[in-house]
Design a protein around this motif. Structure first.
Motif, mmCIF file in Angstrom:
data_model
loop_
_atom_site.group_PDB
_atom_site.id
_atom_site.type_symbol
_atom_site.label_atom_id
_atom_site.label_comp_id
_atom_site.label_asym_id
_atom_site.label_seq_id
_atom_site.Cartn_x
_atom_site.Cartn_y
_atom_site.Cartn_z
ATOM 1 N N MET A 198 1.194 1.519 -6.025
ATOM 2 C CA MET A 198 2.284 1.989 -5.161
ATOM 3 C C MET A 198 3.472 2.386 -6.036
ATOM 4 N N PHE A 248 5.340 -3.599 -7.421
ATOM 5 C CA PHE A 248 4.986 -2.183 -7.391
ATOM 6 C C PHE A 248 5.693 -1.478 -8.542
ATOM 7 N N ASP A 274 5.084 7.410 -3.667
ATOM 8 C CA ASP A 274 4.615 6.947 -2.362
ATOM 9 C C ASP A 274 5.775 6.605 -1.434
ATOM 10 N N GLU A 319 8.740 -3.223 2.370
ATOM 11 C CA GLU A 319 7.564 -3.964 2.850
ATOM 12 C C GLU A 319 6.955 -3.390 4.129
ATOM 13 N N ILE A 368 4.948 -0.342 3.104
ATOM 14 C CA ILE A 368 3.730 -0.710 2.378
ATOM 15 C C ILE A 368 2.664 -1.214 3.345
ATOM 16 N N ASN A 373 8.437 6.916 3.648
ATOM 17 C CA ASN A 373 7.069 7.021 3.145
ATOM 18 C C ASN A 373 6.790 8.440 2.657
#
Length: 237
Positions: free
Chosen positions: A1, A32, A84, A105, A108, A164
């Motif tokens: 990530m 990450f 990402d 979070e 993800i 995102n």
């Protein structure tokens, strides 16, 4: 990530080194890959010199584009380098890097497409809530966004936000120039994207000064509320 922190900076000579250093010190602690890029928005003080002398990753714009243009430059960089998640992070030291994991979070875990770092949601660790007059303005904008979208966002002007990959791609091509935070919150909700407010810590600005004067505040309120009201049902510009 892969996560990129976008730091728009205009005349932040007093705080930009400390902000970058806080990220450097913290980024080894996360699970990450974490990078950052400063978007030097045509600063006229020593911001560029500080960035160059300390080898701080930066894009130097040849003229001032304003907050919208600077942040969009960061999203273009994030898209071109296949990140990402992109996180917006102020250069003035107000955002706490230790809250970044809470912010990313939900993305993800695919619980959200976009998160807003909030001082006002239940459980937020932030003791700094901003001035009374700004809270009044924030509450008014929140009311208009709820009126338009049926969704409540409490910290509507927060610049501590995460996107995102799909939102990165959208913002790289479409990003409001003048009042991006409230407008993009409403736009993403109208596009049926999953937007989530997350409790984060923020600090009071200690260095430099805000560009928002009382007269600018009144104009800001009029223009941003108008932009929300005329937002199309599909949330397009």
């Amino acid at each position: 990530m892969k996560v990129l922190i976008i730091i728009p900076a205009y005349n932040e000579e007093a705080s930009i080194f400390k902000t970058a250093s806080s990220i450097e010190s913290f980024k080894q602690n996360v699970k990450f890959e974490l990078d950052y890029i400063v978007i030097n928005d045509g600063s006229t003080d020593k911001t560029k010199d500080i960035l160059v002398e300390n080898n701080i990753p930066a894009v130097h714009l040849i003229k001032n584009l304003g907050i919208g243009g600077a942040v969009q430059t960061g999203y273009i960089y994030a898209e071109q380098n296949d990140y990402d998640i992109a996180v917006q992070f102020d250069g003035d030291g107000q955002h706490d890097i230790e809250s970044i994991e809470n912010l990313v979070e939900p993305i993800i875990k695919k619980e959200a497409d976009f998160t807003i770092g909030s001082r006002f949601v239940e459980g937020s660790p932030s003791e700094f809530k901003t001035s009374f007059s700004r809270r009044v303005g924030i509450n008014l904008i929140s009311f208009f966004i709820k009126f338009k979208t049926k969704v409540t966002i409490l910290d509507v002007t927060s610049g501590y936000r995460a996107a995102n990959k799909d939102v990165i791609k959208y913002f790289a091509k479409h990003y409001p120039k003048k009042y991006p935070e409230p407008e993009t919150n409403a736009i993403l909700i109208k596009q049926n994207r999953k937007v989530k407010e997350v409790g984060v810590n923020m600090f009071e600005r200690l260095e430099g000064k805000s560009s928002i004067t009382p007269i600018k505040s009144v104009r800001y309120m009029i223009e941003v509320l108008t932009s929300i009201l005329i937002l199309s049902d599909r949330g397009n510009h």
